[in-house]
Design a protein around this motif. Sequence first.
Motif, PDB file in Angstrom:
ATOM      1  N   GLY A   1      -7.201  12.492  18.385  1.00 34.77           N
ATOM      2  CA  GLY A   1      -6.691  11.756  17.224  1.00 34.77           C
ATOM      3  C   GLY A   1      -7.739  11.657  16.123  1.00 34.77           C
ATOM      4  O   GLY A   1      -7.453  11.863  14.946  1.00 34.77           O
ATOM      5  N   ARG A   2      -8.962  11.366  16.533  1.00 33.07           N
ATOM      6  CA  ARG A   2     -10.040  11.229  15.543  1.00 33.07           C
ATOM      7  C   ARG A   2     -10.283  12.555  14.824  1.00 33.07           C
ATOM      8  O   ARG A   2     -10.401  12.591  13.595  1.00 33.07           O
ATOM      9  CB  ARG A   2     -11.331  10.763  16.224  1.00 33.07           C
ATOM     10  CG  ARG A   2     -12.516  10.714  15.271  1.00 33.07           C
ATOM     11  CD  ARG A   2     -13.776  10.193  15.934  1.00 33.07           C
ATOM     12  NE  ARG A   2     -13.747   8.749  16.089  1.00 33.07           N
ATOM     13  CZ  ARG A   2     -13.777   8.111  17.250  1.00 33.07           C
ATOM     14  NH1 ARG A   2     -13.840   8.799  18.379  1.00 33.07           N
ATOM     15  NH2 ARG A   2     -13.743   6.807  17.308  1.00 33.07           N
TER      16      ARG A   2
ATOM     17  N   PRO B   1     -14.610  10.453   3.085  1.00 30.81           N
ATOM     18  CA  PRO B   1     -15.736  10.293   4.011  1.00 30.81           C
ATOM     19  C   PRO B   1     -15.296   9.949   5.430  1.00 30.81           C
ATOM     20  O   PRO B   1     -14.225   9.374   5.636  1.00 30.81           O
ATOM     21  CB  PRO B   1     -16.537   9.129   3.402  1.00 30.81           C
ATOM     22  CG  PRO B   1     -15.574   8.421   2.520  1.00 30.81           C
ATOM     23  CD  PRO B   1     -14.604   9.447   2.022  1.00 30.81           C
ATOM     24  N   ARG B   2     -16.141  10.296   6.403  1.00 34.32           N
ATOM     25  CA  ARG B   2     -15.802  10.054   7.811  1.00 34.32           C
ATOM     26  C   ARG B   2     -15.650   8.578   8.129  1.00 34.32           C
ATOM     27  O   ARG B   2     -14.906   8.200   9.033  1.00 34.32           O
ATOM     28  CB  ARG B   2     -16.889  10.656   8.706  1.00 34.32           C
ATOM     29  CG  ARG B   2     -16.739  12.140   8.900  1.00 34.32           C
ATOM     30  CD  ARG B   2     -17.710  12.662   9.927  1.00 34.32           C
ATOM     31  NE  ARG B   2     -17.479  12.054  11.242  1.00 34.32           N
ATOM     32  CZ  ARG B   2     -18.196  12.374  12.318  1.00 34.32           C
ATOM     33  NH1 ARG B   2     -19.165  13.256  12.211  1.00 34.32           N
ATOM     34  NH2 ARG B   2     -17.944  11.807  13.473  1.00 34.32           N
TER      35      ARG B   2
ATOM     36  N   GLU C   1     -12.695   6.074  10.605  1.00 39.34           N
ATOM     37  CA  GLU C   1     -12.836   4.961  11.553  1.00 39.34           C
ATOM     38  C   GLU C   1     -12.069   3.734  11.052  1.00 39.34           C
ATOM     39  O   GLU C   1     -11.467   3.010  11.842  1.00 39.34           O
ATOM     40  CB  GLU C   1     -14.321   4.620  11.746  1.00 39.34           C
ATOM     41  CG  GLU C   1     -15.143   5.784  12.300  1.00 39.34           C
ATOM     42  CD  GLU C   1     -14.556   6.375  13.583  1.00 39.34           C
ATOM     43  OE1 GLU C   1     -14.105   5.600  14.452  1.00 39.34           O
ATOM     44  OE2 GLU C   1     -14.527   7.620  13.707  1.00 39.34           O
ATOM     45  N   GLU C   2     -12.075   3.520   9.732  1.00 38.49           N
ATOM     46  CA  GLU C   2     -11.340   2.371   9.169  1.00 38.49           C
ATOM     47  C   GLU C   2      -9.851   2.452   9.475  1.00 38.49           C
ATOM     48  O   GLU C   2      -9.244   1.486   9.936  1.00 38.49           O
ATOM     49  CB  GLU C   2     -11.525   2.329   7.639  1.00 38.49           C
ATOM     50  CG  GLU C   2     -12.802   1.688   7.163  1.00 38.49           C
ATOM     51  CD  GLU C   2     -12.941   1.813   5.648  1.00 38.49           C
ATOM     52  OE1 GLU C   2     -14.076   1.978   5.183  1.00 38.49           O
ATOM     53  OE2 GLU C   2     -11.909   1.773   4.930  1.00 38.49           O
ATOM     54  N   VAL C   3      -9.244   3.634   9.211  1.00 41.32           N
ATOM     55  CA  VAL C   3      -7.795   3.722   9.422  1.00 41.32           C
ATOM     56  C   VAL C   3      -7.465   3.695  10.916  1.00 41.32           C
ATOM     57  O   VAL C   3      -6.422   3.166  11.309  1.00 41.32           O
ATOM     58  CB  VAL C   3      -7.156   4.952   8.738  1.00 41.32           C
ATOM     59  CG1 VAL C   3      -7.219   4.806   7.231  1.00 41.32           C
ATOM     60  CG2 VAL C   3      -7.763   6.244   9.192  1.00 41.32           C
ATOM     61  N   LEU C   4      -8.355   4.233  11.752  1.00 43.91           N
ATOM     62  CA  LEU C   4      -8.131   4.157  13.204  1.00 43.91           C
ATOM     63  C   LEU C   4      -8.077   2.692  13.644  1.00 43.91           C
ATOM     64  O   LEU C   4      -7.219   2.298  14.441  1.00 43.91           O
ATOM     65  CB  LEU C   4      -9.234   4.895  13.959  1.00 43.91           C
ATOM     66  CG  LEU C   4      -9.097   6.419  14.029  1.00 43.91           C
ATOM     67  CD1 LEU C   4     -10.372   7.048  14.570  1.00 43.91           C
ATOM     68  CD2 LEU C   4      -7.905   6.821  14.901  1.00 43.91           C
ATOM     69  N   ALA C   5      -8.982   1.888  13.096  1.00 47.78           N
ATOM     70  CA  ALA C   5      -8.997   0.471  13.444  1.00 47.78           C
ATOM     71  C   ALA C   5      -7.736  -0.221  12.907  1.00 47.78           C
ATOM     72  O   ALA C   5      -7.128  -1.049  13.583  1.00 47.78           O
ATOM     73  CB  ALA C   5     -10.257  -0.192  12.877  1.00 47.78           C
ATOM     74  N   LEU C   6      -7.347   0.165  11.698  1.00 49.14           N
ATOM     75  CA  LEU C   6      -6.184  -0.461  11.056  1.00 49.14           C
ATOM     76  C   LEU C   6      -4.903  -0.261  11.871  1.00 49.14           C
ATOM     77  O   LEU C   6      -4.080  -1.170  11.969  1.00 49.14           O
ATOM     78  CB  LEU C   6      -6.012   0.126   9.642  1.00 49.14           C
ATOM     79  CG  LEU C   6      -4.963  -0.511   8.740  1.00 49.14           C
ATOM     80  CD1 LEU C   6      -5.329  -1.955   8.442  1.00 49.14           C
ATOM     81  CD2 LEU C   6      -4.843   0.275   7.436  1.00 49.14           C
TER      82      LEU C   6
ATOM     83  N   LEU D   1       0.671   7.100  10.741  1.00 51.56           N
ATOM     84  CA  LEU D   1       0.404   6.078   9.724  1.00 51.56           C
ATOM     85  C   LEU D   1      -1.052   6.126   9.270  1.00 51.56           C
ATOM     86  O   LEU D   1      -1.340   6.011   8.072  1.00 51.56           O
ATOM     87  CB  LEU D   1       0.704   4.692  10.293  1.00 51.56           C
ATOM     88  CG  LEU D   1       2.162   4.250  10.187  1.00 51.56           C
ATOM     89  CD1 LEU D   1       2.399   3.024  11.046  1.00 51.56           C
ATOM     90  CD2 LEU D   1       2.508   3.956   8.735  1.00 51.56           C
ATOM     91  N   ALA D   2      -1.944   6.326  10.225  1.00 53.65           N
ATOM     92  CA  ALA D   2      -3.365   6.435   9.877  1.00 53.65           C
ATOM     93  C   ALA D   2      -3.576   7.606   8.918  1.00 53.65           C
ATOM     94  O   ALA D   2      -4.332   7.506   7.951  1.00 53.65           O
ATOM     95  CB  ALA D   2      -4.204   6.617  11.135  1.00 53.65           C
ATOM     96  N   THR D   3      -2.872   8.729   9.193  1.00 54.17           N
ATOM     97  CA  THR D   3      -2.956   9.902   8.314  1.00 54.17           C
ATOM     98  C   THR D   3      -2.529   9.542   6.898  1.00 54.17           C
ATOM     99  O   THR D   3      -3.179   9.894   5.919  1.00 54.17           O
ATOM    100  CB  THR D   3      -2.034  11.020   8.848  1.00 54.17           C
ATOM    101  OG1 THR D   3      -2.292  11.198  10.237  1.00 54.17           O
ATOM    102  CG2 THR D   3      -2.268  12.313   8.118  1.00 54.17           C
ATOM    103  N   ALA D   4      -1.398   8.818   6.820  1.00 55.39           N
ATOM    104  CA  ALA D   4      -0.862   8.471   5.505  1.00 55.39           C
ATOM    105  C   ALA D   4      -1.809   7.547   4.735  1.00 55.39           C
ATOM    106  O   ALA D   4      -1.875   7.595   3.512  1.00 55.39           O
ATOM    107  CB  ALA D   4       0.499   7.808   5.657  1.00 55.39           C
TER     108      ALA D   4
END
Lengths: 249, 295
Positions: free
Chosen positions: B90-91, B104-105, B109-114, B138-141
Amino acid sequence: MTALVRSELLKVRTIRSWWAYLIVIVAFTGLAVAAQIGSTDGGDRGTVDFQSDLVETAGIALLLAIILGITIMTTEFRFGTVTPTFLVAPARELVIAAKAIAAAVLAIGFALLALLVVAVVALPWLASVGAETHLLDGEIGTGAAQQILSVVLWALMGVAIGAVVQSQVAALVGTLVWIFLGETLLIGLFGLLDIDGAAAYLPFQALDAADGSGGGELLSYWPGVAVSLGWIALLGAVGVARTRRRDIT
Amino acid sequence: MIEVASLSKRFGKTQAVSDLSFRVEPGTITGFLGPNGAGKSTTLRSVLGLVHPDAGGATVLGVPYRELDRPLHRVGAVLEASEVHPGRSGRNHLRVLAAAAGIPRSRVEEVLALVELSTAAKRRVKGYSLGMRQRLGLATALLGDPEVLVLDEPANGLDPAGVRWLRDLLRSLAAEGRTILVSSHVLAEVAQTVDRVVIIHRGALVQQASIAEVLAGAQGATRVRSPDAQRLRELIAAQGGTVTDVDDRTFATDLPPERIGKVAAANGIVLHELTVERATLEEVFLELTAGETTQ
C-alpha cells in the motif's frame, strides 16, 4: 518528465518480479559463460574470437529487456493501474515516453550486469588456466558497447509492442512466437517470392544486425540500428495513437 | 466547479450516457445516484478525461481535466478499489503516484495515517480486504490535498463501522471547504452526508436537487380512519382517488388531506384520523429509478 521517469522506475522496483529479472540474468549468463569455457580446448581459450563469443553470452539480457519493456507497458492495463497513472499524467504520450526512458535505463543496467557476470566468471578462470585475456581490449570493448545499445533497442521495442497490443499475455506470447517462429516463416516465404533481400529488414533481423555480432544475410551494423529504430518509431507511433484514443474503463 | 454538459457516450450497442447535464456547486457534497449500470462510472470517467465522450463534455474547475496543471493537487479521485497492483505494498502504491506528481514522501505517511492504514502499509495489497482497498483508494485521492474529490462507490465493501467512518471523513473534508462528488447505488449510504443529489437512470438525468426538494416532490399517501370508512371509500373512489385498505376502519389514499376533509364535511362523515405519510427517501429513489431490470 523526470518525475514520471522516477515513478516508472519505482513501479518496477516495488514488484518482486524485479528480482527475478536480475536472478535470471546472473544465473543464465554465468552458466552460459562457464559452459562455453568448459567446453573449449585450452589452446582456443586465449583467442580474440573465442572471447568475443564469451561477451555474446550476455545476450540473455536482450530477451529479458524486451519482456521488461512489454511488461512495463501492459501491466498497467492488466491491473487497471493505468487509471491512477493517467489521472496523475493526463498526457498519455508523456507516460509512454517516461516508460520508454525507464525501460532504456533498466536495459543498460541489465546489459552491464550481464557483462559484469561474464567478466567475473571468465577473467579468473582464464587467468587460472594461463590463457591470454582480451576481454578488456578495444575490439571486444566495442562489441560490448554494441551489445549494451542492442539491449536498449530490445527494451524500446518491448515498450512499443506493449503500447500497440496492450494485453499482457497476447503481447508476451505473440512476441516470443514472432521471434522464434514468425520471422523464420516469413523469411521462407520471402525466399519463395524471390525477395530474399527484404528479409533483412524484418524487425528482429534488424535487431540481430544491431547487436554487432554480424551474420551472412543480415544488414551491416549501422543500417541494422537504423532499421531497428525505424520499427520502434513506427510501432511506438501506432501505440501512442492507440493509447491516446483508448477509453480507460 | 464540476460541470457536465450534454454528455453522451455509447459502448458498442449500449448507450451508457445520453445527453446528461448537471452541475456540482463549490463547497457542497453532492451524491451521484443511480442503480448499477445507470452510467455513473462512465460519467465520472468522462469528467476525469479517461473516457472520450461521443458528444458533449465536462469541465472541472473551469477547464477539461486534461488541461489542469498538476491535476492531483486540484482533483482527487477514486474510481475502483481494485486499481492497484496486487504485488505492491500500500505504501509503495502511494509512493509511486506521489513520485509522479512531485509529492513528498512525508505526505504518503500523512494520508496513510488519515485513512488508518499505517499499520498495514507495508503489506502487499494482494492481502487487503475490500474495505482496506477502499481506504487505500481514499488515501490516493487525498495525496495532493485537492480541493475537489470524485469518489465512485467509496462505501462498497465497507462494514457498517466503515460506512460511518467514511461519512465522518467526508463531512470533515467538506467542512474544510472541499467540493465532493460521491456516487452510490444505495441512497442510504450517502443520504445523511450529502447536501444535494444528482439522480440518473439509464444514462439520463432524473433529478438534480437538494435532499429536501427531492422529499418535498415525492408523492405522499394520506392515511384516513373513520367509523364510516366504507361510505368514505366509495366517495373517494368516485372522485378518482385510489384506496388501499389497512383495516376495517382505516385506509390509505393518494388524494391530499384537503380533499378528504372537504368530502367528509360535505357528507357529514366523522373522521378519527387524517395524516400525511411522507415517502422515505429510499422509496422516492426506487420510484425515480424504477424499471431498471426491464431494459
